[in-house]
Write a protein that holds these residues in place. Sequence first.
Motif, PDB file in Angstrom:
ATOM      1  N   ASN A 150      50.352  78.278  77.162  1.00 53.22           N
ATOM      2  CA  ASN A 150      51.757  78.675  77.088  1.00 53.22           C
ATOM      3  C   ASN A 150      51.839  80.184  77.270  1.00 53.22           C
ATOM      4  N   LEU A 151      52.686  80.633  78.194  1.00 53.63           N
ATOM      5  CA  LEU A 151      52.897  82.064  78.345  1.00 53.63           C
ATOM      6  C   LEU A 151      53.750  82.545  77.172  1.00 53.63           C
ATOM      7  N   PRO A 152      53.320  83.572  76.458  1.00 53.33           N
ATOM      8  CA  PRO A 152      54.042  84.012  75.254  1.00 53.33           C
ATOM      9  C   PRO A 152      55.241  84.890  75.568  1.00 53.33           C
ATOM     10  N   VAL A 153      56.094  84.389  76.427  1.00 50.78           N
ATOM     11  CA  VAL A 153      57.295  85.114  76.820  1.00 50.78           C
ATOM     12  C   VAL A 153      58.401  84.104  77.102  1.00 50.78           C
ATOM     13  N   VAL A 154      59.632  84.423  76.747  1.00 51.32           N
ATOM     14  CA  VAL A 154      60.765  83.539  77.004  1.00 51.32           C
ATOM     15  C   VAL A 154      61.090  83.559  78.492  1.00 51.32           C
ATOM     16  N   LEU A 155      61.002  82.391  79.144  1.00 49.41           N
ATOM     17  CA  LEU A 155      61.304  82.299  80.566  1.00 49.41           C
ATOM     18  C   LEU A 155      62.343  81.217  80.871  1.00 49.41           C
ATOM     19  N   LEU A 156      62.911  80.627  79.810  1.00 50.27           N
ATOM     20  CA  LEU A 156      63.928  79.596  80.008  1.00 50.27           C
ATOM     21  C   LEU A 156      64.934  79.640  78.866  1.00 50.27           C
ATOM     22  N   LYS A 157      66.199  79.443  79.205  1.00 49.66           N
ATOM     23  CA  LYS A 157      67.244  79.280  78.200  1.00 49.66           C
ATOM     24  C   LYS A 157      67.563  77.795  78.108  1.00 49.66           C
ATOM     25  N   TYR A 158      67.342  77.248  76.916  1.00 49.70           N
ATOM     26  CA  TYR A 158      67.483  75.808  76.685  1.00 49.70           C
ATOM     27  C   TYR A 158      68.809  75.531  75.999  1.00 49.70           C
ATOM     28  N   ARG A 159      69.645  74.753  76.659  1.00 51.08           N
ATOM     29  CA  ARG A 159      70.964  74.431  76.119  1.00 51.08           C
ATOM     30  C   ARG A 159      70.873  73.190  75.242  1.00 51.08           C
ATOM     31  N   LEU A 160      71.219  73.322  73.969  1.00 49.92           N
ATOM     32  CA  LEU A 160      71.162  72.202  73.031  1.00 49.92           C
ATOM     33  C   LEU A 160      72.550  71.594  72.904  1.00 49.92           C
ATOM     34  N   LEU A 161      72.707  70.381  73.451  1.00 49.40           N
ATOM     35  CA  LEU A 161      73.999  69.695  73.462  1.00 49.40           C
ATOM     36  C   LEU A 161      74.031  68.589  72.417  1.00 49.40           C
ATOM     37  N   ALA A 162      75.218  68.260  71.958  1.00 48.29           N
ATOM     38  CA  ALA A 162      75.371  67.243  70.914  1.00 48.29           C
ATOM     39  C   ALA A 162      74.893  65.874  71.377  1.00 48.29           C
TER      40      ALA A 162
ATOM     41  N   ALA B 283      43.231  75.651  84.362  1.00 50.97           N
ATOM     42  CA  ALA B 283      44.475  75.234  83.703  1.00 50.97           C
ATOM     43  C   ALA B 283      45.152  74.112  84.488  1.00 50.97           C
ATOM     44  N   GLY B 284      45.525  73.059  83.784  1.00 54.49           N
ATOM     45  CA  GLY B 284      46.254  71.965  84.413  1.00 54.49           C
ATOM     46  C   GLY B 284      47.736  72.017  84.142  1.00 54.49           C
ATOM     47  N   ILE B 285      48.114  72.749  83.086  1.00 52.03           N
ATOM     48  CA  ILE B 285      49.520  72.816  82.694  1.00 52.03           C
ATOM     49  C   ILE B 285      49.795  74.162  82.039  1.00 52.03           C
ATOM     50  N   CYS B 286      50.963  74.708  82.346  1.00 51.55           N
ATOM     51  CA  CYS B 286      51.363  75.997  81.787  1.00 51.55           C
ATOM     52  C   CYS B 286      52.827  75.920  81.371  1.00 51.55           C
ATOM     53  N   GLY B 287      53.096  76.142  80.086  1.00 50.04           N
ATOM     54  CA  GLY B 287      54.465  76.204  79.590  1.00 50.04           C
ATOM     55  C   GLY B 287      54.830  77.635  79.238  1.00 50.04           C
ATOM     56  N   THR B 288      55.994  77.810  78.656  1.00 45.37           N
ATOM     57  CA  THR B 288      56.445  79.135  78.230  1.00 45.37           C
ATOM     58  C   THR B 288      57.223  79.001  76.933  1.00 45.37           C
ATOM     59  N   PHE B 289      57.517  80.127  76.309  1.00 46.01           N
ATOM     60  CA  PHE B 289      58.466  80.135  75.203  1.00 46.01           C
ATOM     61  C   PHE B 289      59.864  79.966  75.784  1.00 46.01           C
ATOM     62  N   MET B 290      60.842  79.679  74.924  1.00 48.50           N
ATOM     63  CA  MET B 290      62.212  79.532  75.413  1.00 48.50           C
ATOM     64  C   MET B 290      63.205  80.016  74.368  1.00 48.50           C
ATOM     65  N   ALA B 291      64.400  80.325  74.835  1.00 46.34           N
ATOM     66  CA  ALA B 291      65.506  80.698  73.959  1.00 46.34           C
ATOM     67  C   ALA B 291      66.458  79.515  73.884  1.00 46.34           C
ATOM     68  N   VAL B 292      66.670  79.002  72.684  1.00 46.55           N
ATOM     69  CA  VAL B 292      67.557  77.854  72.467  1.00 46.55           C
ATOM     70  C   VAL B 292      68.951  78.357  72.123  1.00 46.55           C
ATOM     71  N   PHE B 293      69.964  77.799  72.783  1.00 41.68           N
ATOM     72  CA  PHE B 293      71.338  78.159  72.431  1.00 41.68           C
ATOM     73  C   PHE B 293      72.189  76.893  72.413  1.00 41.68           C
ATOM     74  N   ASP B 294      73.177  76.865  71.512  1.00 41.14           N
ATOM     75  CA  ASP B 294      74.025  75.689  71.386  1.00 41.14           C
ATOM     76  C   ASP B 294      75.452  75.995  71.826  1.00 41.14           C
ATOM     77  N   GLU B 295      76.324  75.003  71.663  1.00 44.73           N
ATOM     78  CA  GLU B 295      77.705  75.130  72.146  1.00 44.73           C
ATOM     79  C   GLU B 295      78.531  76.108  71.328  1.00 44.73           C
ATOM     80  N   GLN B 296      78.029  76.492  70.157  1.00 46.54           N
ATOM     81  CA  GLN B 296      78.711  77.488  69.336  1.00 46.54           C
ATOM     82  C   GLN B 296      78.192  78.904  69.608  1.00 46.54           C
ATOM     83  N   GLY B 297      77.251  79.005  70.559  1.00 45.02           N
ATOM     84  CA  GLY B 297      76.727  80.308  70.923  1.00 45.02           C
ATOM     85  C   GLY B 297      75.586  80.789  70.049  1.00 45.02           C
TER      86      GLY B 297
END
Length: 339
Positions: free
Chosen positions: A197-209, A116-130
């Motif tokens: 890609n690891l099939p588990v959420v390991l990052l919370k991604y903040r979606l900003l305007a 493996a040369g690269i490994c990503g993960t799933f993520m949880a996306v959240f915005d400014e409205q929660g």
Amino acid sequence: MSRHPLVSVIIPCYNGASYIRQALESISAQTYQQLEILVLDDGSTDGSYSVITECSRQDDRIKVIRHERNEKLIATLNKGIELAQGKYIARMDADDIALPDRIEKQVTFMEAHPEAGICGTFMAVFDEQGRRRKSRLPVTPGRIKAYLFTACAFFHPTVMIRREILCRWELRYEQQYYRAEDHALWLHVTERAEGANLPVVLLKYRLLADSETRQAERDREARRKVLMQIHQLALSKIGIALSPEEQLLYSCSMVRMDIELAKHKPVRELIGLYKKILTAASRSGYVNVKYLGQYLAVRFIAFLYYSGQFRKPRHLLDALRSDYFYTGVYLFIREKRAY
């Protein structure tokens, strides 16, 4: 884990004073501790540098690199790669939150899978409205390689890359692919090593305007040109070059917001184009044709729906005669049920 290789975490920051502390705290608190945390302040004017410096006094693994002027994201990321000393390079954005065991899980996977040369993960996306949602992508190497012909197969801030791959092949982010620079890099990496890609959420991604992603969505023409270059790069891996008209149709069929530009194209033209690509893929042996065909089938259904072609009897009949229609509908329903 018997060995604890060094991991270099690269965090670019531009005017991220509101969130950078939380991002750094999430990395400092990782269960995996063998880290160097490279924070590159790209000429911030909002006090980010002061916050980063304060955090570095609390954790000496944090190394602060400051640009006197804004050098933009790609140059900043490449500088981080040049400075990194770790066996692995992990990406992180200044406004995201890594779950405590993110690095440990990725290092464990990479150590167990030297191919493996690269490994990503799933993520949880959240915005400014929660509002929150779970985002996922293909998991296995074969599916990832095929998916890259249609869209990006990794969430950029989740990835861990084997540094030796980047160094041996002199791979870097390229300015010509700005705002899709990660997609281009993954195409180069997965040509030389496997991806997962690891099939588990390991990052919370903040979606900003005002995030890079939102800005790219607003500048659709520039984004479209870059994506056409990305798709050209992908298709070159199977030895096929499309005409300008074919390339535009292919790229527009990949993106919902661009389908409008190709809505006048007959469905049979898209069917013929996909067949041409799958024939080349089969001949090259570079990518799994079954998986690529499935991803194209899903895009076919999206094109049929968002272009309005399903309302036109002649085009609908052409679609119903195609295997893409039935495969695409099945996969679309299966994906919805999986959520």
